[in-house]
Design a protein around this motif. Sequence first.
Motif, short mmCIF file in Angstrom:
data_model
loop_
_atom_site.label_atom_id
_atom_site.label_comp_id
_atom_site.label_asym_id
_atom_site.label_seq_id
_atom_site.Cartn_x
_atom_site.Cartn_y
_atom_site.Cartn_z
N MET A 25 30.89 -49.45 -22.41
CA MET A 25 29.87 -49.37 -23.24
C MET A 25 29.92 -48.06 -24.09
O MET A 25 30.31 -47.16 -23.70
CB MET A 25 28.39 -49.61 -22.58
CG MET A 25 28.19 -48.27 -21.88
SD MET A 25 26.52 -48.09 -21.04
CE MET A 25 25.91 -47.23 -22.44
N GLU A 26 29.44 -48.14 -25.38
CA GLU A 26 29.34 -46.87 -26.20
C GLU A 26 28.08 -46.14 -25.96
O GLU A 26 26.83 -46.68 -25.35
CB GLU A 26 29.58 -47.23 -27.60
CG GLU A 26 30.86 -47.65 -28.18
CD GLU A 26 30.76 -47.66 -29.82
OE1 GLU A 26 31.40 -47.01 -30.28
OE2 GLU A 26 29.69 -48.45 -30.27
N VAL A 34 20.40 -48.42 -23.59
CA VAL A 34 20.76 -47.28 -22.80
C VAL A 34 21.62 -46.43 -23.30
O VAL A 34 21.78 -45.15 -22.99
CB VAL A 34 21.46 -47.94 -21.31
CG1 VAL A 34 21.80 -46.64 -20.46
CG2 VAL A 34 20.45 -48.71 -20.47
N GLY A 35 22.43 -46.63 -24.39
CA GLY A 35 23.67 -45.96 -24.87
C GLY A 35 22.95 -44.90 -25.88
O GLY A 35 23.73 -44.09 -26.29
N HIS A 47 29.25 -41.29 -29.62
CA HIS A 47 29.60 -40.01 -29.18
C HIS A 47 30.70 -40.23 -28.18
O HIS A 47 31.67 -39.50 -28.04
CB HIS A 47 28.59 -39.14 -28.54
CG HIS A 47 28.70 -38.04 -28.01
ND1 HIS A 47 28.70 -36.91 -29.15
CD2 HIS A 47 29.08 -37.43 -26.68
CE1 HIS A 47 28.99 -35.79 -28.51
NE2 HIS A 47 29.22 -36.00 -27.08
N GLY A 48 30.69 -41.33 -27.47
CA GLY A 48 31.69 -41.49 -26.31
C GLY A 48 31.63 -43.32 -25.88
O GLY A 48 30.65 -43.93 -26.09
N VAL A 49 32.40 -43.27 -25.02
CA VAL A 49 32.57 -44.62 -24.22
C VAL A 49 32.58 -44.25 -22.74
O VAL A 49 33.27 -43.68 -22.34
CB VAL A 49 33.72 -45.42 -24.79
CG1 VAL A 49 33.94 -46.77 -23.92
CG2 VAL A 49 33.61 -45.84 -26.33
N SER A 61 35.43 -39.08 -24.98
CA SER A 61 34.94 -38.78 -26.11
C SER A 61 35.64 -39.28 -27.30
O SER A 61 36.72 -39.35 -27.48
CB SER A 61 34.88 -37.23 -25.99
OG SER A 61 34.28 -36.68 -27.38
N THR A 62 34.47 -40.32 -28.12
CA THR A 62 35.25 -40.58 -29.22
C THR A 62 34.98 -39.99 -30.61
O THR A 62 35.38 -40.09 -31.60
CB THR A 62 34.86 -42.27 -29.17
OG1 THR A 62 33.37 -42.19 -29.51
CG2 THR A 62 35.62 -43.02 -28.36
#
Length: 102
Positions: A25-26, A34-35, A47-49, A61-62
């Motif tokens: 999930m991202e 929730v993300g 921001h991340g996965v 971190s994306t």
Amino acid sequence: MGAVVTVTNPNVAGLAKVLEAGSSMEFGREVGGVGRISDDPVVSRRHGVIAATDDGFEVTSTGSLVGFVVADRTTPSRLYVPCGVGPVQVPFADASVIVELD
């Protein structure tokens, strides 16, 4: 059977996301449910996965140039957390994503 990861966010009461090995999930400023971790511009849109693995989970971190801190370790790219560790709080500007392994 792989790890089962439960992701919660104190700013989104009553909502949780369960991830089984192989799912992810991202999280970020423009992610729903929730993300969605913050409206603060210091948090990237994506921001991340969080990804469940066979024996733990990875936080990647994306969209952040700064990365984030998990379990007292700054990670500019990817952090692996094995089963038996947690719950792990991933703190951000005004929210947290809390990851628990079952």
